[in-house]
Motif scaffolding. Structure first.
Motif, short mmCIF file in Angstrom:
data_model
loop_
_atom_site.label_atom_id
_atom_site.label_comp_id
_atom_site.label_asym_id
_atom_site.label_seq_id
_atom_site.Cartn_x
_atom_site.Cartn_y
_atom_site.Cartn_z
N VAL A 29 0.83 -1.20 0.00
CA VAL A 29 0.00 0.00 0.00
C VAL A 29 0.87 1.25 0.00
CG1 VAL A 29 -1.66 1.31 1.38
CG2 VAL A 29 -1.97 -1.13 1.07
N LEU A 30 1.96 1.23 0.73
CA LEU A 30 2.86 2.37 0.77
C LEU A 30 3.50 2.64 -0.59
CD1 LEU A 30 4.30 4.47 2.58
CD2 LEU A 30 6.08 2.76 2.93
N VAL A 31 3.98 1.61 -1.26
CA VAL A 31 4.62 1.77 -2.57
C VAL A 31 3.61 2.21 -3.63
CG1 VAL A 31 5.76 0.48 -4.43
CG2 VAL A 31 6.53 0.21 -2.08
N LEU A 32 2.45 1.58 -3.65
CA LEU A 32 1.44 1.97 -4.64
C LEU A 32 0.90 3.37 -4.36
CD1 LEU A 32 -0.53 -1.36 -5.10
CD2 LEU A 32 1.17 -0.34 -6.61
N GLY A 33 0.81 3.75 -3.10
CA GLY A 33 0.38 5.10 -2.77
C GLY A 33 1.39 6.14 -3.23
N ALA A 34 2.67 5.85 -3.04
CA ALA A 34 3.72 6.77 -3.49
C ALA A 34 3.72 6.88 -5.02
CB ALA A 34 5.08 6.31 -2.99
N ALA A 35 3.54 5.76 -5.70
CA ALA A 35 3.48 5.79 -7.16
C ALA A 35 2.27 6.59 -7.64
CB ALA A 35 3.42 4.36 -7.72
N GLY A 36 1.14 6.42 -6.99
CA GLY A 36 -0.05 7.18 -7.34
C GLY A 36 0.14 8.67 -7.09
N LEU A 37 0.83 9.01 -6.01
CA LEU A 37 1.10 10.41 -5.71
C LEU A 37 1.97 11.03 -6.79
CD1 LEU A 37 1.08 12.87 -3.79
CD2 LEU A 37 3.11 11.88 -2.72
N ILE A 38 3.01 10.33 -7.20
CA ILE A 38 3.91 10.86 -8.24
C ILE A 38 3.18 11.01 -9.56
CG2 ILE A 38 5.96 10.30 -9.61
CD1 ILE A 38 7.13 9.08 -7.02
N ILE A 39 2.40 10.02 -9.94
CA ILE A 39 1.64 10.11 -11.19
C ILE A 39 0.64 11.25 -11.13
CG2 ILE A 39 -0.08 8.91 -12.61
CD1 ILE A 39 1.43 6.31 -11.91
N GLY A 40 -0.03 11.41 -10.01
CA GLY A 40 -0.99 12.50 -9.85
C GLY A 40 -0.33 13.87 -9.93
N LEU A 41 0.84 14.01 -9.31
CA LEU A 41 1.55 15.29 -9.37
C LEU A 41 2.03 15.60 -10.78
CD1 LEU A 41 3.64 15.20 -6.07
CD2 LEU A 41 1.69 16.67 -6.59
N VAL A 42 2.46 14.58 -11.52
CA VAL A 42 2.89 14.79 -12.90
C VAL A 42 1.71 15.20 -13.76
CG1 VAL A 42 3.78 13.63 -14.97
CG2 VAL A 42 4.92 13.32 -12.78
N LEU A 43 0.59 14.51 -13.63
CA LEU A 43 -0.59 14.83 -14.43
C LEU A 43 -1.16 16.19 -14.09
CD1 LEU A 43 -2.42 11.39 -14.55
CD2 LEU A 43 -1.10 12.50 -16.36
N GLN A 44 -1.04 16.60 -12.84
CA GLN A 44 -1.54 17.90 -12.40
C GLN A 44 -0.61 19.03 -12.83
OE1 GLN A 44 -2.32 17.90 -8.24
NE2 GLN A 44 -3.13 19.95 -8.20
N GLY A 45 0.64 18.70 -13.11
CA GLY A 45 1.60 19.71 -13.54
C GLY A 45 2.45 20.27 -12.42
N ASP A 46 2.35 19.72 -11.23
CA ASP A 46 3.13 20.21 -10.10
C ASP A 46 4.53 19.60 -10.03
OD1 ASP A 46 1.09 21.83 -9.27
OD2 ASP A 46 0.28 20.36 -7.87
N LEU A 47 4.76 18.54 -10.78
CA LEU A 47 6.05 17.85 -10.78
C LEU A 47 6.48 17.66 -12.23
CD1 LEU A 47 8.26 16.40 -9.11
CD2 LEU A 47 6.91 14.31 -9.37
N ASP A 48 7.62 18.24 -12.59
CA ASP A 48 8.13 18.13 -13.95
C ASP A 48 9.34 17.21 -13.93
OD1 ASP A 48 8.60 18.47 -16.61
OD2 ASP A 48 9.37 20.51 -16.44
N LEU A 49 9.18 16.02 -14.49
CA LEU A 49 10.26 15.04 -14.48
C LEU A 49 11.34 15.35 -15.51
CD1 LEU A 49 8.23 11.76 -13.99
CD2 LEU A 49 9.49 13.06 -12.29
N ARG A 50 11.05 16.17 -16.51
CA ARG A 50 12.05 16.50 -17.53
C ARG A 50 13.20 17.28 -16.92
NH1 ARG A 50 8.33 19.39 -21.59
NH2 ARG A 50 7.13 19.57 -19.69
#
Length: 55
Positions: A29-50
């Motif tokens: 649950v911890l790993v999947l929650g962290a992955a979901g958080l990162i994906i959500g931040l990228v889709l929202q535009g708050d985290l730019d992985l480039r």
């Protein structure tokens, strides 16, 4: 939903997973929650992985 409510929900989910499923369920649950958080931040535009890949 503000960050305190989100944190409360995440903590409760981890607590239930740890209590009913044991350590491995807690970890999953911890790993999947962290992955979901990162994906959500990228889709929202708050985290730019480039920016992080250019180093």
């Amino acid at each position: 939903m503000n960050t305190a409510t989100t944190g409360l929900g995440a903590g409760m989910a981890l607590g239930f997973a740890g209590y009913f499923g044991g350590f491995w369920a807690f970890l999953l649950v911890l790993v999947l929650g962290a992955a979901g958080l990162i994906i959500g931040l990228v889709l929202q535009g708050d985290l730019d992985l480039r920016v992080r890949r250019q180093r």
